[in-house]
Design a protein around this motif. Structure first.
Motif, PDB file in Angstrom:
ATOM      1  N   ASN A 120       0.835  -1.200   0.000  1.00 54.44           N
ATOM      2  CA  ASN A 120       0.000   0.000   0.000  1.00 54.44           C
ATOM      3  C   ASN A 120       0.870   1.250   0.000  1.00 54.44           C
ATOM      4  N   GLN A 122       1.075   3.880   2.080  1.00 54.49           N
ATOM      5  CA  GLN A 122       1.727   4.267   3.335  1.00 54.49           C
ATOM      6  C   GLN A 122       3.009   3.457   3.557  1.00 54.49           C
ATOM      7  N   GLU A 123       2.937   2.154   3.311  1.00 54.83           N
ATOM      8  CA  GLU A 123       4.108   1.293   3.440  1.00 54.83           C
ATOM      9  C   GLU A 123       5.189   1.714   2.445  1.00 54.83           C
ATOM     10  N   MET A 126       6.952   4.874   3.630  1.00 51.71           N
ATOM     11  CA  MET A 126       7.858   4.601   4.757  1.00 51.71           C
ATOM     12  C   MET A 126       9.167   4.012   4.245  1.00 51.71           C
ATOM     13  N   THR A 141       0.449  12.586  -5.597  1.00 51.84           N
ATOM     14  CA  THR A 141       0.983  11.939  -4.397  1.00 51.84           C
ATOM     15  C   THR A 141       1.707  12.953  -3.514  1.00 51.84           C
ATOM     16  N   TYR A 145       0.021  12.823  -0.080  1.00 50.26           N
ATOM     17  CA  TYR A 145       0.876  11.981   0.759  1.00 50.26           C
ATOM     18  C   TYR A 145       2.169  12.703   1.122  1.00 50.26           C
ATOM     19  N   ARG A 147       5.011  13.985   3.236  1.00 48.30           N
ATOM     20  CA  ARG A 147       5.490  13.505   4.529  1.00 48.30           C
ATOM     21  C   ARG A 147       6.957  13.836   4.679  1.00 48.30           C
TER      22      ARG A 147
END
Length: 193
Positions: A120, A122-123, A126, A141, A145, A147
């Protein structure tokens, strides 16, 4: 989101929910009937799924760790992927989806190393922030997303990514057609399911 809001207003009896589709199973929920229509990256070359025209297109970007040498660049080229391991999506993806997500070779034929598998977004992010690999993705993105630890670098030479509606080919229901109309109005295009 605007299409969902429009459909809620014009068809209050329809259930309109927004959910994230896992990278590792891009069409499973749709096929199982968990929802009737999906907004997806094109192309979709599945015999049991129908698709409308692209409703929007956007640039392709490379997500890399903020400390990566490519992170501070204005743009990257597809040939530079030969020097960066790309995260791969776990699961039984159709070959054309796998190639779009993590190509095996650059346009000139140089091999691209494989990074760890992810299921996914989020993974994936990370892993990118940890420096385990880079991710080919779309420009949105970087907005949805954003981050710490991840930089998004646009490609100077990649084709844009198209997105549109996909549904089960056998399901041409009024709800699917209504959502297609709402989405086309929001996008300013003619769409029919």
């Amino acid at each position: 989101m605007k299409a969902a809001e429009s459909l809620r207003a014009t068809h209050p009896g329809l259930a309109v929910e927004v959910c994230e589709v896992p990278l590792s199973d891009p069409y499973g929920q749709l096929r199982r009937g968990e929802f009737g229509v999906q907004f997806a990256e094109f192309p979709v070359r599945e015999a049991d799924l129908g698709e409308g025209p692209a409703l929007l297109t956007e640039a392709r970007v490379l997500a890399v760790a903020a400390g990566h040498p490519l992170a501070g660049r204005d743009s990257v080229s597809l040939e530079e992927l030969a020097g960066v391991p790309l995260l791969t999506v776990a699961g039984d993806l159709p070959p054309y989806r796998r190639e779009a997500q993590s190509p095996a070779r650059t346009p000139a034929g140089r091999p691209i190393r494989r990074g760890p598998e992810v299921t996914n977004m989020q993974e994936a992010l990370m892993m990118v922030a940890a420096g385990q690999g880079a991710l080919l993705t779309s420009a949105h993105t970087s907005t949805y997303y954003a981050r710490p630890g991840v930089a998004y670098v646009p490609f100077a030479d990649a084709e844009p990514v198209g997105y549109g509606l996909v549904w089960r080919a056998a399901d041409n229901s009024g709800a699917v057609r209504a959502f297609a109309r709402a989405a086309s109005q929001v996008a300013g295009r003619n769409v029919s399911a």
